[in-house]
Motif scaffolding. Structure first.
Motif, PDB file in Angstrom:
ATOM      1  N   GLY A 245      -0.151   7.771   3.744  1.00 12.14           N
ATOM      2  CA  GLY A 245      -0.984   7.754   1.924  1.00 12.14           C
ATOM      3  C   GLY A 245      -1.181   6.453   1.806  1.00 12.14           C
ATOM      4  O   GLY A 245      -1.784   6.687   0.093  1.00 12.14           O
ATOM      5  N   LYS A 246      -1.172   5.444   1.578  1.00 11.88           N
ATOM      6  CA  LYS A 246      -0.257   4.519   0.646  1.00 11.88           C
ATOM      7  C   LYS A 246      -1.604   2.931   1.060  1.00 11.88           C
ATOM      8  O   LYS A 246      -2.034   3.789   2.942  1.00 11.88           O
ATOM      9  N   THR A 247      -2.234   2.644   0.484  1.00 13.09           N
ATOM     10  CA  THR A 247      -2.903   1.723   1.255  1.00 13.09           C
ATOM     11  C   THR A 247      -2.177   0.644   1.646  1.00 13.09           C
ATOM     12  O   THR A 247      -1.399  -0.018   1.797  1.00 13.09           O
ATOM     13  N   PRO A 248      -3.468  -0.245   2.926  1.00 17.37           N
ATOM     14  CA  PRO A 248      -2.640  -1.266   3.108  1.00 17.37           C
ATOM     15  C   PRO A 248      -2.127  -2.845   2.056  1.00 17.37           C
ATOM     16  O   PRO A 248      -1.061  -3.075   2.480  1.00 17.37           O
ATOM     17  N   VAL A 249      -2.916  -2.363   1.220  1.00 19.26           N
ATOM     18  CA  VAL A 249      -2.045  -3.668   0.972  1.00 19.26           C
ATOM     19  C   VAL A 249      -1.070  -3.682   0.021  1.00 19.26           C
ATOM     20  O   VAL A 249      -0.792  -4.496  -0.270  1.00 19.26           O
ATOM     21  N   SER A 250      -1.010  -2.537   0.284  1.00 16.52           N
ATOM     22  CA  SER A 250       0.503  -1.850  -1.232  1.00 16.52           C
ATOM     23  C   SER A 250       2.101  -2.326  -0.210  1.00 16.52           C
ATOM     24  O   SER A 250       2.830  -2.325  -1.156  1.00 16.52           O
ATOM     25  N   TYR A 251       1.355  -2.458   1.256  1.00 17.28           N
ATOM     26  CA  TYR A 251       1.956  -2.646   2.033  1.00 17.28           C
ATOM     27  C   TYR A 251       2.995  -4.914   2.439  1.00 17.28           C
ATOM     28  O   TYR A 251       3.591  -5.203   3.086  1.00 17.28           O
ATOM     29  N   LEU A 252       2.195  -5.722   1.525  1.00 19.38           N
ATOM     30  CA  LEU A 252       2.056  -6.343   1.963  1.00 19.38           C
ATOM     31  C   LEU A 252       3.105  -7.860   0.849  1.00 19.38           C
ATOM     32  O   LEU A 252       2.522  -9.036   1.373  1.00 19.38           O
ATOM     33  N   ASP A 253       3.945  -7.255   0.070  1.00 17.99           N
ATOM     34  CA  ASP A 253       4.772  -7.904  -0.582  1.00 17.99           C
ATOM     35  C   ASP A 253       6.454  -8.035   0.555  1.00 17.99           C
ATOM     36  O   ASP A 253       6.477  -8.544  -0.141  1.00 17.99           O
TER      37      ASP A 253
END
Length: 114
Positions: free
Chosen positions: A85-93
């Motif tokens: 349920g998270k956005t792909p951009v929230s995984y980019l770190d």
């Protein structure tokens, strides 16, 4: 010749159609340290540069799949069931997060439901 700190960050934030502050928050990069680097004219740290390169590569990969920058921007900001349920951009770190996003892009590319 390396890009200046604000030029790289501005370019990526424009590609993602997001503010610099929002981009830095998503990548968990300290705004103060980057402002200091900008003022002194120093390069990004290894961690900062790695995260910027990771985002640029993933944007390019998503563009290969979607073939339209607007579709890429929309997809990166859309909560996905495959990502809890998270956005792909929230995984980019982090690297493993980018791998999850890349895996999702592969599923889309090959028509595999997730």
């Amino acid at each position: 010749m390396s890009r200046s700190v604000p030029a790289v960050i501005d370019l990526i934030s424009k590609k993602l159609d997001t503010s610099v502050d929002s981009l830095l928050r998503e990548l968990k990069l300290p705004r103060g340290a980057l402002k200091s680097r900008q003022a002194s004219g120093t390069k990004l740290s290894t961690l900062e540069a790695e995260r910027m390169v990771r985002v640029a590569r993933l944007f390019k990969r998503a563009l290969d799949v979607f073939e339209d920058e607007e579709d890429v921007r929309s997809w990166l900001k859309q909560p996905l069931r495959a990502l809890g349920g998270k956005t792909p951009v929230s995984y980019l770190d982090i690297g493993p997060g980018c791998e999850l996003v890349d895996d999702e892009l592969k599923r889309i590319e090959y028509g595999v439901p997730s």
